[in-house]
Write a protein that holds these residues in place. Structure first.
Motif, mmCIF file in Angstrom:
data_model
loop_
_atom_site.group_PDB
_atom_site.id
_atom_site.type_symbol
_atom_site.label_atom_id
_atom_site.label_comp_id
_atom_site.label_asym_id
_atom_site.label_seq_id
_atom_site.Cartn_x
_atom_site.Cartn_y
_atom_site.Cartn_z
ATOM 1 N N PRO A 25 -3.791 29.644 19.187
ATOM 2 C CA PRO A 25 -4.025 28.721 17.996
ATOM 3 C C PRO A 25 -3.669 27.555 18.017
ATOM 4 O O PRO A 25 -2.150 27.208 19.144
ATOM 5 C CB PRO A 25 -3.325 29.484 16.884
ATOM 6 C CG PRO A 25 -2.894 29.930 17.187
ATOM 7 C CD PRO A 25 -2.816 30.442 18.747
ATOM 8 N N ASP B 167 -9.115 35.531 11.244
ATOM 9 C CA ASP B 167 -9.534 34.423 12.849
ATOM 10 C C ASP B 167 -9.194 34.515 13.810
ATOM 11 O O ASP B 167 -7.739 35.028 14.304
ATOM 12 C CB ASP B 167 -8.838 33.315 11.932
ATOM 13 C CG ASP B 167 -9.239 31.972 11.951
ATOM 14 O OD1 ASP B 167 -10.062 32.199 13.773
ATOM 15 O OD2 ASP B 167 -8.527 30.528 11.716
ATOM 16 N N PRO B 168 -9.881 35.074 15.103
ATOM 17 C CA PRO B 168 -9.610 35.145 15.879
ATOM 18 C C PRO B 168 -9.013 34.110 16.972
ATOM 19 O O PRO B 168 -9.030 32.862 16.242
ATOM 20 C CB PRO B 168 -10.836 35.616 16.945
ATOM 21 C CG PRO B 168 -11.573 35.305 16.304
ATOM 22 C CD PRO B 168 -11.497 34.668 14.578
ATOM 23 N N ARG C 227 -1.432 32.783 9.131
ATOM 24 C CA ARG C 227 -2.867 33.560 9.552
ATOM 25 C C ARG C 227 -3.483 34.166 9.599
ATOM 26 O O ARG C 227 -3.522 35.127 10.440
ATOM 27 C CB ARG C 227 -3.373 32.748 10.692
ATOM 28 C CG ARG C 227 -4.575 32.350 12.152
ATOM 29 C CD ARG C 227 -4.625 32.112 12.921
ATOM 30 N NE ARG C 227 -5.643 32.145 14.184
ATOM 31 C CZ ARG C 227 -6.813 30.984 14.006
ATOM 32 N NH1 ARG C 227 -6.065 29.773 14.196
ATOM 33 N NH2 ARG C 227 -7.427 30.980 15.013
ATOM 34 N N ALA D 248 -12.803 34.382 23.118
ATOM 35 C CA ALA D 248 -12.460 33.335 23.301
ATOM 36 C C ALA D 248 -11.574 32.995 24.960
ATOM 37 O O ALA D 248 -11.058 33.151 24.715
ATOM 38 C CB ALA D 248 -12.270 32.188 22.104
ATOM 39 N N GLN E 295 -13.622 30.288 10.315
ATOM 40 C CA GLN E 295 -13.828 29.340 10.093
ATOM 41 C C GLN E 295 -13.946 29.115 8.778
ATOM 42 O O GLN E 295 -16.055 28.974 8.033
ATOM 43 C CB GLN E 295 -14.804 28.415 11.363
ATOM 44 C CG GLN E 295 -14.447 28.360 12.424
ATOM 45 C CD GLN E 295 -13.775 26.907 13.540
ATOM 46 O OE1 GLN E 295 -15.333 26.039 13.368
ATOM 47 N NE2 GLN E 295 -13.321 27.071 13.602
ATOM 48 N N VAL F 155 -17.423 32.205 24.329
ATOM 49 C CA VAL F 155 -16.703 33.014 23.643
ATOM 50 C C VAL F 155 -17.444 34.566 25.065
ATOM 51 O O VAL F 155 -19.033 33.933 24.380
ATOM 52 C CB VAL F 155 -17.412 33.342 22.019
ATOM 53 C CG1 VAL F 155 -17.071 34.521 21.745
ATOM 54 C CG2 VAL F 155 -16.364 32.494 21.242
ATOM 55 N N ILE G 31 -16.034 25.167 20.791
ATOM 56 C CA ILE G 31 -16.828 26.241 21.434
ATOM 57 C C ILE G 31 -17.875 26.762 21.418
ATOM 58 O O ILE G 31 -18.998 26.197 20.035
ATOM 59 C CB ILE G 31 -15.851 27.094 20.380
ATOM 60 C CG1 ILE G 31 -14.319 26.843 19.784
ATOM 61 C CG2 ILE G 31 -16.333 28.693 20.191
ATOM 62 C CD1 ILE G 31 -14.048 27.264 18.822
ATOM 63 N N ALA H 181 -18.729 30.237 12.204
ATOM 64 C CA ALA H 181 -17.721 31.035 13.632
ATOM 65 C C ALA H 181 -16.949 31.864 12.879
ATOM 66 O O ALA H 181 -15.983 31.269 11.724
ATOM 67 C CB ALA H 181 -16.785 29.668 14.318
ATOM 68 N N PRO H 182 -16.955 32.577 12.664
ATOM 69 C CA PRO H 182 -15.920 34.263 12.564
ATOM 70 C C PRO H 182 -14.057 33.424 12.553
ATOM 71 O O PRO H 182 -13.673 32.422 13.501
ATOM 72 C CB PRO H 182 -14.745 35.159 13.237
ATOM 73 C CG PRO H 182 -15.734 34.205 14.614
ATOM 74 C CD PRO H 182 -16.853 33.117 14.713
ATOM 75 N N ASN I 36 -15.740 40.277 21.564
ATOM 76 C CA ASN I 36 -16.012 38.789 22.377
ATOM 77 C C ASN I 36 -15.234 38.539 22.239
ATOM 78 O O ASN I 36 -13.716 38.551 21.045
ATOM 79 C CB ASN I 36 -17.149 38.268 22.453
ATOM 80 C CG ASN I 36 -18.323 39.051 21.764
ATOM 81 O OD1 ASN I 36 -18.881 39.444 23.125
ATOM 82 N ND2 ASN I 36 -19.209 38.312 20.663
ATOM 83 N N LEU J 131 -19.701 27.102 18.576
ATOM 84 C CA LEU J 131 -19.404 27.340 16.975
ATOM 85 C C LEU J 131 -18.942 26.378 16.730
ATOM 86 O O LEU J 131 -18.508 26.429 15.153
ATOM 87 C CB LEU J 131 -18.586 28.853 17.420
ATOM 88 C CG LEU J 131 -19.200 29.829 17.699
ATOM 89 C CD1 LEU J 131 -17.928 30.920 18.654
ATOM 90 C CD2 LEU J 131 -20.376 30.557 16.469
ATOM 91 N N ARG J 132 -18.404 25.584 17.153
ATOM 92 C CA ARG J 132 -17.756 24.090 17.286
ATOM 93 C C ARG J 132 -17.803 23.001 17.478
ATOM 94 O O ARG J 132 -17.377 23.134 18.409
ATOM 95 C CB ARG J 132 -16.037 25.041 17.325
ATOM 96 C CG ARG J 132 -15.287 23.793 16.273
ATOM 97 C CD ARG J 132 -13.429 24.126 15.960
ATOM 98 N NE ARG J 132 -12.755 24.483 17.625
ATOM 99 C CZ ARG J 132 -11.730 24.965 17.851
ATOM 100 N NH1 ARG J 132 -10.940 25.089 16.817
ATOM 101 N NH2 ARG J 132 -10.944 24.924 18.689
HETATM 102 P P1 AMP Z 1 -7.993 27.458 16.965
HETATM 103 O O1 AMP Z 1 -7.607 27.694 14.663
HETATM 104 O O2 AMP Z 1 -8.730 26.194 16.889
HETATM 105 O O3 AMP Z 1 -7.246 27.896 18.071
HETATM 106 O O4 AMP Z 1 -9.885 27.684 16.894
HETATM 107 C C1 AMP Z 1 -9.839 29.160 17.290
HETATM 108 C C2 AMP Z 1 -11.324 29.838 16.910
HETATM 109 O O5 AMP Z 1 -12.240 29.623 18.016
HETATM 110 C C3 AMP Z 1 -11.195 31.070 15.490
HETATM 111 O O6 AMP Z 1 -11.178 29.675 14.077
HETATM 112 C C4 AMP Z 1 -12.607 31.036 15.782
HETATM 113 O O7 AMP Z 1 -13.443 30.264 14.799
HETATM 114 C C5 AMP Z 1 -13.053 31.115 17.309
HETATM 115 N N1 AMP Z 1 -12.799 32.100 18.046
HETATM 116 C C6 AMP Z 1 -12.212 32.551 18.788
HETATM 117 N N2 AMP Z 1 -12.446 33.607 19.182
HETATM 118 C C7 AMP Z 1 -13.909 34.002 18.533
HETATM 119 C C8 AMP Z 1 -14.497 34.787 19.431
HETATM 120 N N3 AMP Z 1 -14.029 36.309 19.982
HETATM 121 N N4 AMP Z 1 -15.798 35.280 18.309
HETATM 122 C C9 AMP Z 1 -16.263 34.131 18.161
HETATM 123 N N5 AMP Z 1 -15.059 32.371 17.677
HETATM 124 C C10 AMP Z 1 -14.503 32.960 17.938
#
Ligand code: AMP
Ligand code: MG
Length: 323
Positions: free
Chosen positions: A137, A57-58, A53, A114, A221, A95, A178, A218-219, A112, A189-190
Motif C-alpha cells: 500500500p 483494508d486489502p 492500517r 488486487a 475506502q 481486482v 482500480i 471499494a472495501p 479477490n 473502484l477508484r
Molecule cells: P492503497 O492503499 O493505495 O494501496 O490502495 C489499496 C486499495 O485497493 C484498498 O483500499 C481497496 O480499496 C483496494 N483493494 C485492494 N484489494 C482489493 C480487493 N481484493 N478487492 C477490492 N478492492 C481492493
C-alpha cells in the motif's frame, strides 16, 4: 538513516530484506509503496502494524512478470489479459478472483485480489531481484497524505520501515486506478493515475460510480482519506476571506490577483491536470507543514487525471473519524 539512493546494490539489499519477511519502501510511478513479500502472511501483517492500517483494508499486490498473473488469479480471462497487455506496466490495478497462494490477510478475507505491474525501473528491478510478488500500500500512516518522495516516507514512517529506496519524485503522483473485474460488468473502484477515458476505450461496458456518492464503494475506502492534519475545505463560490484565520490555499493555476492567503500552492501554472496530479500530494504536504488553521482547495475539472485529483480532495475534505 535507512533512506538510501536506489542503485543495483541497494536494490539487491532491499530484495534480501523483503525475502527475509521485512519491510522496504520503494518508488513507483504513482506513489511510494510500503512493500512486503505478498505470499507470506506474517510479512504482510507488518505492513498493517507499521501503517496502523485496519485489517479490513486489502493490499495491492505488485508483480513484474505476467506469469504471476496465472499463479495468483483463479480465473484469468481474455479481458484481464487484454488490459494487462495494453496498460501494464502502468497505473492500473485489476481486482480478480484469487488463488490459494494469496494469504487472506492480503485481501482482507475477500475472495479477490488486487494486482498491478508498476511502471518504475526501481520497482520492477526490486520485484525481479526479490523473485516474489510484493504487497504494497502507500507508505504513509493510514488515512494521511500519500508520499510522492522518499523524504515524505522518511518523515512519516521512517522508524517503521527497514529500508527506504530513494528513486526521486513519483512521475504520476496519484494512486492507481482500480478496476474490479471479478463481477459483471467491470466496476471502477477508484479513479487514479490511468484516466477513466482511456479505460473506457478498452472496456466498453463498465460501471463508473458517481463521484459524490457518499458511501465508500471499494472495501477499505473510507470517506475520510488522503487527508492532511490541517482541516480542508472546498473554496465556496461566495468565498469571503476569513479575517482572523491563518488560511492556506491550493489552486490549480496561478491566480490572477494577489490573494491575502498565508500560503498558496499552485498545482500547475499552466492548468495542466496531469502536471497537477503529479504535484498534488507535495503541495498538500507543504501546506500541512505551514501551521495553518484551514486549507482551502479549489475544484478542478473532472476529466483525465482531474477525476483522481477531485476524488482525493473530496476525501481530504470529508469529516474525519471522531471529529
Ligand atoms: P492503497 O492503499 O493505495 O494501496 O490502495 C489499496 C486499495 O485497493 C484498498 O483500499 C481497496 O480499496 C483496494 N483493494 C485492494 N484489494 C482489493 C480487493 N481484493 N478487492 C477490492 N478492492 C481492493
Ligand atoms: Mg493508501
Amino acid at each position: 538513516m535507512n533512506l538510501i539512493s536506489a542503485t543495483p546494490t541497494s536494490i539487491q539489499l532491499a530484495a534480501e530484506i523483503i525475502r527475509n519477511g521485512n519491510l522496504v519502501a520503494f518508488p513507483t510511478e504513482t506513489v511510494y509503496g510500503l512493500g512486503a513479500e505478498a505470499l507470506k502472511a506474517q510479512a504482510c501483517a507488518k505492513i498493517f502494524a507499521a501503517k496502523n492500517r485496519p485489517y479490513f483494508d486489502p493490499l495491492i499486490v505488485h508483480i513484474a512478470d505476467l506469469s504471476w498473473l496465472e499463479k495468483l488469479c483463479a480465473r484469468f480471462d481474455q479481458r484481464a489479459r487484454q488490459l494487462a497487455e495494453k496498460f501494464w506496466p502502468g497505473p492500473l490495478t485489476m481486482v480478480v478472483p484469487k488463488t490459494d497462494l494469496v494469504p487472506d490477510i492480503v485481501t482482507a478475507g475477500l475472495p479477490n485480489v488486487a494486482l498491478r505491474m508498476p511502471n518504475h525501473p526501481v520497482a520492477l528491478a526490486l520485484l525481479n531481484a526479490a523473485q516474489t510478488p510484493i504487497a504494497a500500500p502507500s507508505a504513509n500512516p493510514f488515512g494521511y497524505l500519500s508520499p510522492t518522495t522518499a523524504q515524505h516516507v522518511a518523515e512519516q514512517l521512517g522508524n517503521q520501515v527497514d529500508l527506504i529506496l530513494d528513486g526521486g519524485p513519483c512521475a504520476i503522483g496519484v494512486e492507481s486506478t482500480i478496476l474490479d473485474l471479478s463481477g459483471e460488468p467491470p466496476t471502477l473502484l477508484r479513479p487514479g493515475g490511468l484516466p477513466v477515458e482511456s479505460l473506457e476505450l478498452v472496456v466498453g461496458n463498465m460501471v463508473v460510480p458517481k463521484a459524490e456518492s457518499p458511501r465508500p464503494h471499494a472495501p477499505g475506502q473510507l470517506p475520510s482519506h488522503y487527508a492532511p492534519r490541517t482541516p480542508v475545505e472546498f473554496l465556496p463560490g461566495d468565498f469571503v476571506f476569513p479575517a482572523n484565520k491563518k488560511a492556506g490555499l491550493l489552486v490549480l493555476q496561478t491566480p490572477v490577483e494577489n490573494l491575502p492567503f498565508f500560503k498558496i500552492e499552485i498545482l500547475s501554472p499552466a492548468g495542466d491536470l496531469t502536471e497537477a496530479a503529479a504535484n498534488l500530494f507535495s503541495c498538500l504536504h507543504r501546506l500541512d507543514r505551514a501551521g495553518l488553521e484551514v486549507i482551502y482547495v479549489e475544484r478542478v475539472p473532472e476529466t483525465g487525471l482531474g477525476r483522481a485529483i477531485m476524488d482525493r480532495l473530496r476525501k481530504a475534505a470529508a469529516p474525519r473519524p471522531g471529529g
